[in-house]
Design a protein around this motif. Structure first.
Motif, PDB file in Angstrom:
ATOM      1  N   ILE A  70      17.090  -5.817  46.880  1.00 24.18           N
ATOM      2  CA  ILE A  70      17.583  -4.989  45.473  1.00 24.18           C
ATOM      3  C   ILE A  70      18.416  -5.518  44.756  1.00 24.18           C
ATOM      4  CG2 ILE A  70      18.241  -2.715  44.805  1.00 24.18           C
ATOM      5  CD1 ILE A  70      16.576  -1.827  47.246  1.00 24.18           C
ATOM      6  N   ALA A  71      19.650  -5.769  45.327  1.00 22.18           N
ATOM      7  CA  ALA A  71      20.756  -6.301  44.404  1.00 22.18           C
ATOM      8  C   ALA A  71      20.759  -7.713  43.883  1.00 22.18           C
ATOM      9  CB  ALA A  71      21.925  -6.428  45.587  1.00 22.18           C
ATOM     10  N   TYR A  72      20.027  -8.522  44.669  1.00 19.24           N
ATOM     11  CA  TYR A  72      19.366  -9.854  44.128  1.00 19.24           C
ATOM     12  C   TYR A  72      18.877  -9.630  42.775  1.00 19.24           C
ATOM     13  CZ  TYR A  72      18.865 -15.038  45.509  1.00 19.24           C
ATOM     14  OH  TYR A  72      18.753 -16.159  45.576  1.00 19.24           O
ATOM     15  N   ALA A  73      17.820  -8.699  42.865  1.00 17.52           N
ATOM     16  CA  ALA A  73      16.941  -8.733  41.721  1.00 17.52           C
ATOM     17  C   ALA A  73      17.775  -7.877  40.603  1.00 17.52           C
ATOM     18  CB  ALA A  73      15.682  -8.121  42.071  1.00 17.52           C
ATOM     19  N   CYS A  74      18.342  -6.864  40.930  1.00 16.95           N
ATOM     20  CA  CYS A  74      19.177  -6.291  39.863  1.00 16.95           C
ATOM     21  C   CYS A  74      20.246  -7.080  39.090  1.00 16.95           C
ATOM     22  CB  CYS A  74      19.905  -5.057  40.378  1.00 16.95           C
ATOM     23  SG  CYS A  74      18.873  -3.864  41.076  1.00 16.95           S
ATOM     24  N   ASN A  75      20.739  -7.979  39.821  1.00 20.81           N
ATOM     25  CA  ASN A  75      21.791  -8.955  39.317  1.00 20.81           C
ATOM     26  C   ASN A  75      21.044  -9.752  38.295  1.00 20.81           C
ATOM     27  OD1 ASN A  75      24.562 -10.118  39.171  1.00 20.81           O
ATOM     28  ND2 ASN A  75      23.205 -11.911  40.184  1.00 20.81           N
ATOM     29  N   THR A  76      19.918 -10.345  38.351  1.00 20.88           N
ATOM     30  CA  THR A  76      19.427 -11.390  37.291  1.00 20.88           C
ATOM     31  C   THR A  76      18.314 -10.749  36.589  1.00 20.88           C
ATOM     32  OG1 THR A  76      17.828 -11.933  39.166  1.00 20.88           O
ATOM     33  CG2 THR A  76      19.881 -13.321  38.819  1.00 20.88           C
ATOM     34  N   VAL A  77      17.531  -9.842  37.048  1.00 23.77           N
ATOM     35  CA  VAL A  77      16.020  -9.767  36.236  1.00 23.77           C
ATOM     36  C   VAL A  77      16.375  -8.692  34.758  1.00 23.77           C
ATOM     37  CG1 VAL A  77      14.009  -8.564  36.122  1.00 23.77           C
ATOM     38  CG2 VAL A  77      14.710  -9.913  38.507  1.00 23.77           C
ATOM     39  N   PRO A  78      17.359  -7.815  35.171  1.00 24.28           N
ATOM     40  CA  PRO A  78      17.452  -6.880  33.582  1.00 24.28           C
ATOM     41  C   PRO A  78      18.240  -7.758  32.744  1.00 24.28           C
ATOM     42  CG  PRO A  78      18.427  -5.737  35.778  1.00 24.28           C
ATOM     43  CD  PRO A  78      18.030  -7.242  36.069  1.00 24.28           C
ATOM     44  N   ARG A  79      19.110  -8.822  32.803  1.00 23.17           N
ATOM     45  CA  ARG A  79      19.301  -9.561  31.660  1.00 23.17           C
ATOM     46  C   ARG A  79      18.262 -10.672  31.251  1.00 23.17           C
ATOM     47  NH1 ARG A  79      23.533  -9.790  28.228  1.00 23.17           N
ATOM     48  NH2 ARG A  79      22.571 -10.959  26.821  1.00 23.17           N
ATOM     49  N   MET A  80      17.472 -11.195  31.994  1.00 22.03           N
ATOM     50  CA  MET A  80      16.280 -11.822  31.843  1.00 22.03           C
ATOM     51  C   MET A  80      15.395 -11.056  30.923  1.00 22.03           C
ATOM     52  SD  MET A  80      13.628 -13.874  34.209  1.00 22.03           S
ATOM     53  CE  MET A  80      13.033 -12.204  34.839  1.00 22.03           C
ATOM     54  N   LEU A  81      15.414  -9.711  31.302  1.00 17.04           N
ATOM     55  CA  LEU A  81      14.244  -8.893  30.544  1.00 17.04           C
ATOM     56  C   LEU A  81      14.770  -8.662  29.119  1.00 17.04           C
ATOM     57  CD1 LEU A  81      13.280  -6.275  33.155  1.00 17.04           C
ATOM     58  CD2 LEU A  81      12.017  -8.426  32.266  1.00 17.04           C
ATOM     59  N   LEU A  82      16.272  -8.483  28.979  1.00 13.11           N
ATOM     60  CA  LEU A  82      16.876  -8.335  27.646  1.00 13.11           C
ATOM     61  C   LEU A  82      16.735  -9.515  26.776  1.00 13.11           C
ATOM     62  CD1 LEU A  82      19.994  -6.268  28.538  1.00 13.11           C
ATOM     63  CD2 LEU A  82      18.241  -5.656  27.254  1.00 13.11           C
ATOM     64  N   ASN A  83      16.892 -10.885  27.508  1.00 18.62           N
ATOM     65  CA  ASN A  83      16.862 -11.877  26.532  1.00 18.62           C
ATOM     66  C   ASN A  83      15.340 -12.174  26.067  1.00 18.62           C
ATOM     67  OD1 ASN A  83      19.517 -12.891  28.103  1.00 18.62           O
ATOM     68  ND2 ASN A  83      19.138 -14.197  26.488  1.00 18.62           N
ATOM     69  N   LEU A  84      14.312 -11.802  26.829  1.00 17.53           N
ATOM     70  CA  LEU A  84      13.025 -11.958  26.503  1.00 17.53           C
ATOM     71  C   LEU A  84      12.789 -11.010  25.152  1.00 17.53           C
ATOM     72  CD1 LEU A  84      11.050 -11.990  29.946  1.00 17.53           C
ATOM     73  CD2 LEU A  84      11.212 -13.885  28.408  1.00 17.53           C
ATOM     74  N   LEU A  85      13.573  -9.838  25.251  1.00 17.54           N
ATOM     75  CA  LEU A  85      13.169  -9.201  23.937  1.00 17.54           C
ATOM     76  C   LEU A  85      14.093  -9.459  22.676  1.00 17.54           C
ATOM     77  CD1 LEU A  85      13.147  -5.337  25.559  1.00 17.54           C
ATOM     78  CD2 LEU A  85      11.425  -6.753  24.414  1.00 17.54           C
ATOM     79  N   ASP A  86      15.160 -10.222  23.080  1.00 14.36           N
ATOM     80  CA  ASP A  86      16.329 -10.568  21.952  1.00 14.36           C
ATOM     81  C   ASP A  86      17.064 -11.959  22.457  1.00 14.36           C
ATOM     82  OD1 ASP A  86      18.108 -11.146  19.795  1.00 14.36           O
ATOM     83  OD2 ASP A  86      19.099  -9.266  20.144  1.00 14.36           O
ATOM     84  N   PRO A  87      16.293 -12.954  22.312  1.00 10.73           N
ATOM     85  CA  PRO A  87      16.773 -14.268  22.762  1.00 10.73           C
ATOM     86  C   PRO A  87      18.175 -14.683  22.394  1.00 10.73           C
ATOM     87  CG  PRO A  87      14.370 -14.562  22.033  1.00 10.73           C
ATOM     88  CD  PRO A  87      15.122 -13.508  21.687  1.00 10.73           C
ATOM     89  N   ALA A  88      18.566 -14.182  21.204  1.00 11.10           N
ATOM     90  CA  ALA A  88      19.789 -14.314  20.626  1.00 11.10           C
ATOM     91  C   ALA A  88      20.823 -13.469  20.984  1.00 11.10           C
ATOM     92  CB  ALA A  88      19.720 -14.319  18.973  1.00 11.10           C
ATOM     93  N   LEU A  89      20.865 -12.474  22.088  1.00 12.50           N
ATOM     94  CA  LEU A  89      21.825 -11.917  22.670  1.00 12.50           C
ATOM     95  C   LEU A  89      22.722 -12.573  23.668  1.00 12.50           C
ATOM     96  CD1 LEU A  89      22.610  -8.520  22.912  1.00 12.50           C
ATOM     97  CD2 LEU A  89      20.876  -8.515  24.747  1.00 12.50           C
ATOM     98  N   PRO A  90      23.993 -12.603  23.259  1.00 13.69           N
ATOM     99  CA  PRO A  90      24.834 -13.196  24.237  1.00 13.69           C
ATOM    100  C   PRO A  90      25.250 -12.497  25.378  1.00 13.69           C
ATOM    101  CG  PRO A  90      26.015 -12.305  22.279  1.00 13.69           C
ATOM    102  CD  PRO A  90      24.600 -11.957  21.845  1.00 13.69           C
ATOM    103  N   ILE A  91      25.835 -13.156  26.228  1.00 15.51           N
ATOM    104  CA  ILE A  91      26.355 -12.286  27.577  1.00 15.51           C
ATOM    105  C   ILE A  91      27.891 -12.794  27.611  1.00 15.51           C
ATOM    106  CG2 ILE A  91      25.708 -14.641  28.859  1.00 15.51           C
ATOM    107  CD1 ILE A  91      25.642 -12.607  31.440  1.00 15.51           C
ATOM    108  N   SER A  92      28.931 -11.956  27.747  1.00 10.05           N
ATOM    109  CA  SER A  92      30.236 -12.031  27.723  1.00 10.05           C
ATOM    110  C   SER A  92      30.494 -13.092  28.914  1.00 10.05           C
ATOM    111  CB  SER A  92      31.009 -10.690  27.816  1.00 10.05           C
ATOM    112  OG  SER A  92      30.794 -10.285  29.223  1.00 10.05           O
ATOM    113  N   PHE A  93      31.811 -13.603  28.528  1.00 10.06           N
ATOM    114  CA  PHE A  93      32.337 -14.617  29.605  1.00 10.06           C
ATOM    115  C   PHE A  93      32.563 -13.848  30.769  1.00 10.06           C
ATOM    116  CE2 PHE A  93      35.778 -16.793  31.918  1.00 10.06           C
ATOM    117  CZ  PHE A  93      35.551 -17.945  31.976  1.00 10.06           C
ATOM    118  N   GLY A  94      33.075 -12.752  31.154  1.00 12.75           N
ATOM    119  CA  GLY A  94      33.414 -11.985  32.125  1.00 12.75           C
ATOM    120  C   GLY A  94      32.009 -11.565  33.143  1.00 12.75           C
TER     121      GLY A  94
END
Length: 310
Positions: A70-94
């Protein structure tokens, strides 16, 4: 040169080079898989906690495996889904460093938990009369806590080596999340030592544990073949085959990704392999354990009947 560098505050995840329509399609498909992952592993976790008949070492370890998935998927998948909707959305350094650390933590912990589960099966089948004495609750809790501590510690080592690196120029990470090797490519300094340490760490975490699992199952297979009862042999095969499928999926993809060749077209292929590793593996694990395990299916039926009658 150092004085001319500007501190990087964010990264851009390149993800997958696809058209807008395909990205929307993948968003819907991956969202569905993500929901199945949370539902399946959540069900395994709930059954292991709520059903008294599953309060055994095997299902205690399985519940922690479900928690890691659960933790494994929650760490990577939500961010990947956001990028699919908005490829130009950056992620902070932290945020990127946190994602890298958590991914390594959960990956290392799952490696070690699978070893612990193989040892549990080895004791249960090869030394059944001593099982209760060897696999006491204090030992079980100690094994799980040790797996988590080692997982966090190994990830922390890589994070400590990653944070001091200077990042400048291109801020584009060629991946769908902040995978450590992809992040190292963005650093504007020689990262050869870091890459060697990542690969050496992967080799030690993967090859050593996987070898111990192979040895354990070699002894288990020998013990199963000595069982006279056909029913007993079938039950032993049933409980072990589920674990073997999960081990094959996890270690197979991880070994190819981090111990296989790291150059050429294989890098792009490994991005898709890591997608399978981080999205499909956690989704398939509860299916494998529930479809091939009578105790899990019976526990689920009892819970459903209880809900209907209450």
């Amino acid at each position: 040169m150092v004085s001319n560098q500007t501190m990087v505050t964010e990264f851009l995840l390149l993800g997958f080079s696809l058209g807008p329509k395909m990205q929307v399609l993948l968003f819907g498909l991956f969202s569905l898989f993500y929901a199945f992952t949370l539902l399946g592993n959540g069900a395994i976790l709930a059954l292991s906690c709520l059903d008294p008949r599953l309060h055994t070492p095997m299902y205690f370890f399985l519940s922690h495996l479900a928690l890691v998935d659960i933790a494994y998927a929650c760490n990577t998948v939500p961010r990947m889904l956001l990028n699919l909707l908005d490829p130009a959305l950056p992620i902070s350094f932290g945020g990127c460093m946190t994602q890298t650390f958590l991914f390594l933590t959960f990956a290392h912990t799952e490696c070690l938990l699978l070893v612990v589960m193989s040892y549990d099966r080895y004791v249960a089948i090869c030394q059944p009369l001593r099982y209760s004495a060897i696999m006491g609750w204090r030992i079980c809790i100690g094994l799980v806590v040790t797996s988590w501590i080692l997982g966090v510690s190994l990830a922390l080592v890589h994070l400590i080596l990653l944070l001091p690196l200077p990042f400048c120029g291109s801020q584009k990470v060629n991946h769908f999340f902040c995978e450590i090797l992809a992040v190292l490519k963005v650093a504007c300094t020689d990262t050869h030592i870091n890459e060697v340490l990542v690969l050496a760490g992967a080799a030690s975490v993967l090859v050593g544990p996987f070898s111990s699992i192979v040895v354990s199952y070699a002894h288990i297979l020998g013990a199963i073949l000595k069982i006279q009862s056909g029913e007993g042999r079938q039950k032993a095969f049933s409980t072990c085959s589920s674990h073997l499928c999960v081990v094959g999926l996890f270690y197979g993809t991880a070994i190819v990704m981090y111990i296989g060749p790291q150059h050429g077209d294989s890098k792009e292929q490994k991005k898709y392999l890591l997608l399978f590793h981080s999205l499909f593996n956690p989704m398939l694990n509860p299916l494998i354990y529930s479809l091939r395990n009578k105790e899990v299916k019976c526990a689920l039926k009892r819970m459903l009947i209880k809900e209907r009658t209450s």
